[in-house]
Design a protein around this motif. Structure first.
Motif, PDB file in Angstrom:
ATOM      1  N   ALA A 126       0.837  -1.197   0.000  1.00  0.00           N
ATOM      2  CA  ALA A 126       0.000   0.000   0.000  1.00  0.00           C
ATOM      3  C   ALA A 126       0.872   1.247   0.000  1.00  0.00           C
ATOM      4  CB  ALA A 126      -0.924  -0.005   1.204  1.00  0.00           C
ATOM      5  N   VAL A 127       1.953   1.208   0.787  1.00  0.00           N
ATOM      6  CA  VAL A 127       2.854   2.358   0.843  1.00  0.00           C
ATOM      7  C   VAL A 127       3.505   2.556  -0.526  1.00  0.00           C
ATOM      8  CG1 VAL A 127       4.947   3.268   1.902  1.00  0.00           C
ATOM      9  CG2 VAL A 127       3.248   2.100   3.308  1.00  0.00           C
ATOM     10  N   ALA A 128       3.923   1.454  -1.151  1.00  0.00           N
ATOM     11  CA  ALA A 128       4.525   1.545  -2.479  1.00  0.00           C
ATOM     12  C   ALA A 128       3.493   2.061  -3.482  1.00  0.00           C
ATOM     13  CB  ALA A 128       5.047   0.179  -2.910  1.00  0.00           C
ATOM     14  N   GLY A 129       2.236   1.635  -3.330  1.00  0.00           N
ATOM     15  CA  GLY A 129       1.172   2.106  -4.211  1.00  0.00           C
ATOM     16  C   GLY A 129       0.982   3.606  -4.097  1.00  0.00           C
ATOM     17  N   LYS A 130       1.034   4.110  -2.871  1.00  0.00           N
ATOM     18  CA  LYS A 130       0.918   5.558  -2.649  1.00  0.00           C
ATOM     19  C   LYS A 130       2.052   6.282  -3.365  1.00  0.00           C
ATOM     20  CE  LYS A 130      -1.178   5.861   1.935  1.00  0.00           C
ATOM     21  NZ  LYS A 130      -0.941   6.305   3.300  1.00  0.00           N
ATOM     22  N   ARG A 131       3.252   5.733  -3.195  1.00  0.00           N
ATOM     23  CA  ARG A 131       4.422   6.352  -3.797  1.00  0.00           C
ATOM     24  C   ARG A 131       4.267   6.391  -5.319  1.00  0.00           C
ATOM     25  NH1 ARG A 131       8.276   3.035  -2.056  1.00  0.00           N
ATOM     26  NH2 ARG A 131       8.085   3.798   0.050  1.00  0.00           N
ATOM     27  N   ASN A 132       3.820   5.247  -5.896  1.00  0.00           N
ATOM     28  CA  ASN A 132       3.625   5.191  -7.345  1.00  0.00           C
ATOM     29  C   ASN A 132       2.594   6.209  -7.806  1.00  0.00           C
ATOM     30  OD1 ASN A 132       5.486   3.165  -7.604  1.00  0.00           O
ATOM     31  ND2 ASN A 132       3.979   1.518  -7.571  1.00  0.00           N
ATOM     32  N   ALA A 133       1.496   6.335  -7.070  1.00  0.00           N
ATOM     33  CA  ALA A 133       0.444   7.279  -7.437  1.00  0.00           C
ATOM     34  C   ALA A 133       0.975   8.706  -7.401  1.00  0.00           C
ATOM     35  CB  ALA A 133      -0.743   7.127  -6.498  1.00  0.00           C
ATOM     36  N   LYS A 134       1.763   9.027  -6.371  1.00  0.00           N
ATOM     37  CA  LYS A 134       2.326  10.379  -6.274  1.00  0.00           C
ATOM     38  C   LYS A 134       3.318  10.633  -7.403  1.00  0.00           C
ATOM     39  CE  LYS A 134       1.741  11.129  -1.358  1.00  0.00           C
ATOM     40  NZ  LYS A 134       2.390  11.366  -0.060  1.00  0.00           N
ATOM     41  N   ASP A 135       4.119   9.609  -7.725  1.00  0.00           N
ATOM     42  CA  ASP A 135       5.075   9.742  -8.829  1.00  0.00           C
ATOM     43  C   ASP A 135       4.353  10.002 -10.151  1.00  0.00           C
ATOM     44  OD1 ASP A 135       7.548   7.292  -7.680  1.00  0.00           O
ATOM     45  OD2 ASP A 135       7.115   9.342  -7.064  1.00  0.00           O
ATOM     46  N   LYS A 136       3.279   9.252 -10.413  1.00  0.00           N
ATOM     47  CA  LYS A 136       2.501   9.451 -11.642  1.00  0.00           C
ATOM     48  C   LYS A 136       1.961  10.865 -11.706  1.00  0.00           C
ATOM     49  CE  LYS A 136       0.817   4.732 -12.299  1.00  0.00           C
ATOM     50  NZ  LYS A 136      -0.368   3.865 -12.209  1.00  0.00           N
ATOM     51  N   LYS A 137       1.434  11.325 -10.590  1.00  0.00           N
ATOM     52  CA  LYS A 137       0.863  12.670 -10.533  1.00  0.00           C
ATOM     53  C   LYS A 137       1.945  13.706 -10.836  1.00  0.00           C
ATOM     54  CE  LYS A 137      -1.833  15.558  -7.400  1.00  0.00           C
ATOM     55  NZ  LYS A 137      -2.356  15.692  -6.046  1.00  0.00           N
ATOM     56  N   LEU A 138       3.115  13.516 -10.260  1.00  0.00           N
ATOM     57  CA  LEU A 138       4.216  14.437 -10.465  1.00  0.00           C
ATOM     58  C   LEU A 138       4.640  14.446 -11.935  1.00  0.00           C
ATOM     59  CD1 LEU A 138       6.079  16.089  -8.423  1.00  0.00           C
ATOM     60  CD2 LEU A 138       7.800  14.410  -9.041  1.00  0.00           C
ATOM     61  N   VAL A 139       4.733  13.259 -12.544  1.00  0.00           N
ATOM     62  CA  VAL A 139       5.128  13.157 -13.948  1.00  0.00           C
ATOM     63  C   VAL A 139       4.112  13.883 -14.830  1.00  0.00           C
ATOM     64  CG1 VAL A 139       5.397  11.539 -15.866  1.00  0.00           C
ATOM     65  CG2 VAL A 139       6.471  11.054 -13.678  1.00  0.00           C
ATOM     66  N   LEU A 140       2.821  13.681 -14.550  1.00  0.00           N
ATOM     67  CA  LEU A 140       1.773  14.346 -15.330  1.00  0.00           C
ATOM     68  C   LEU A 140       1.870  15.857 -15.207  1.00  0.00           C
ATOM     69  CD1 LEU A 140      -1.309  12.051 -14.650  1.00  0.00           C
ATOM     70  CD2 LEU A 140      -0.059  12.304 -16.791  1.00  0.00           C
ATOM     71  N   GLU A 141       2.124  16.345 -13.993  1.00  0.00           N
ATOM     72  CA  GLU A 141       2.250  17.787 -13.782  1.00  0.00           C
ATOM     73  C   GLU A 141       3.469  18.335 -14.524  1.00  0.00           C
ATOM     74  OE1 GLU A 141       0.180  17.968  -9.367  1.00  0.00           O
ATOM     75  OE2 GLU A 141       2.306  18.438  -9.560  1.00  0.00           O
ATOM     76  N   GLU A 142       4.578  17.599 -14.524  1.00  0.00           N
ATOM     77  CA  GLU A 142       5.782  18.038 -15.233  1.00  0.00           C
ATOM     78  C   GLU A 142       5.524  18.107 -16.734  1.00  0.00           C
ATOM     79  OE1 GLU A 142       9.186  16.366 -12.143  1.00  0.00           O
ATOM     80  OE2 GLU A 142       8.875  15.382 -14.080  1.00  0.00           O
ATOM     81  N   ARG A 143       4.792  17.132 -17.267  1.00  0.00           N
ATOM     82  CA  ARG A 143       4.464  17.153 -18.703  1.00  0.00           C
ATOM     83  C   ARG A 143       3.627  18.372 -19.057  1.00  0.00           C
ATOM     84  NH1 ARG A 143       2.734  10.869 -19.807  1.00  0.00           N
ATOM     85  NH2 ARG A 143       4.811   9.986 -19.585  1.00  0.00           N
ATOM     86  N   LYS A 144       2.636  18.659 -18.215  1.00  0.00           N
ATOM     87  CA  LYS A 144       1.777  19.822 -18.475  1.00  0.00           C
ATOM     88  C   LYS A 144       2.594  21.109 -18.497  1.00  0.00           C
ATOM     89  CE  LYS A 144      -2.638  18.215 -16.620  1.00  0.00           C
ATOM     90  NZ  LYS A 144      -3.630  18.372 -15.548  1.00  0.00           N
ATOM     91  N   THR A 145       3.484  21.267 -17.505  1.00  0.00           N
ATOM     92  CA  THR A 145       4.290  22.487 -17.434  1.00  0.00           C
ATOM     93  C   THR A 145       5.259  22.571 -18.607  1.00  0.00           C
ATOM     94  OG1 THR A 145       5.828  21.402 -15.922  1.00  0.00           O
ATOM     95  CG2 THR A 145       4.122  22.765 -14.941  1.00  0.00           C
ATOM     96  N   SER A 146       5.788  21.415 -19.035  1.00  0.00           N
ATOM     97  CA  SER A 146       6.728  21.451 -20.178  1.00  0.00           C
ATOM     98  C   SER A 146       5.987  21.751 -21.482  1.00  0.00           C
ATOM     99  CB  SER A 146       7.502  20.145 -20.294  1.00  0.00           C
ATOM    100  OG  SER A 146       6.618  19.082 -20.618  1.00  0.00           O
ATOM    101  N   GLN A 147       4.732  21.319 -21.599  1.00  0.00           N
ATOM    102  CA  GLN A 147       3.941  21.608 -22.798  1.00  0.00           C
ATOM    103  C   GLN A 147       3.536  23.082 -22.853  1.00  0.00           C
ATOM    104  OE1 GLN A 147       0.681  18.870 -22.674  1.00  0.00           O
ATOM    105  NE2 GLN A 147       1.872  17.149 -23.474  1.00  0.00           N
ATOM    106  N   GLU A 148       3.319  23.690 -21.719  1.00  0.00           N
ATOM    107  CA  GLU A 148       2.904  25.078 -21.665  1.00  0.00           C
ATOM    108  C   GLU A 148       4.041  26.007 -22.102  1.00  0.00           C
ATOM    109  OE1 GLU A 148      -0.260  24.502 -18.002  1.00  0.00           O
ATOM    110  OE2 GLU A 148       1.531  25.723 -17.718  1.00  0.00           O
ATOM    111  N   LYS A 149       5.283  25.579 -21.939  1.00  0.00           N
ATOM    112  CA  LYS A 149       6.442  26.430 -22.277  1.00  0.00           C
ATOM    113  C   LYS A 149       6.649  26.528 -23.723  1.00  0.00           C
ATOM    114  CE  LYS A 149       9.000  25.637 -18.073  1.00  0.00           C
ATOM    115  NZ  LYS A 149      10.157  25.081 -17.454  1.00  0.00           N
TER     116      LYS A 149
END
Length: 110
Positions: free
Chosen positions: A87-110
């Motif tokens: 479950a802890v690893a699942g949380k970590r994976n979910a947060k990592d995915k969220k972070l990756v998605l946010e980074e993609r959005k910010t890189s696309q906006e530039k």
């Protein structure tokens, strides 16, 4: 006269013994009733706990369906039965995915 006396004493002994056995039987029955009541109480508590967990899970599902995010941890740990390492690893994976998605959005906006 001693024969009558012994007979009388035997009758009294038998009466006392049957009274004692009756009392023991009553005590056993009351103990059994108490145990049944306690068992029923525990059973009801467990049922209420399960219902609460199910309700919480359904609420989270509704939030996710409506797009309000919600907490998806309950999917990894099998319905909320304590947090395991998975479950802890699942949380970590979910947060990592969220972070990756946010980074993609910010890189696309530039």
């Amino acid at each position: 006269s001693s024969g009558i006396n012994a007979e009388y004493m035997n009758k009294i002994r038998a009466k006392l013994l049957s009274k004692e056995q009756g009392q023991e039987r009553v005590e056993k029955m009351s103990k059994l009733r108490e145990l049944k009541k306690y068992g029923k109480k525990v059973q009801i508590e467990v049922q209420q706990k399960r219902l609460k967990e199910k309700k919480d899970m359904m609420d989270e599902m509704k939030k996710i369906r409506k797009g309000q995010g919600g907490n998806m941890d309950f999917l990894e740990n099998g319905g909320g039965k304590g947090e395991s390492k998975g479950a802890v690893a699942g949380k970590r994976n979910a947060k990592d995915k969220k972070l990756v998605l946010e980074e993609r959005k910010t890189s696309q906006e530039k």
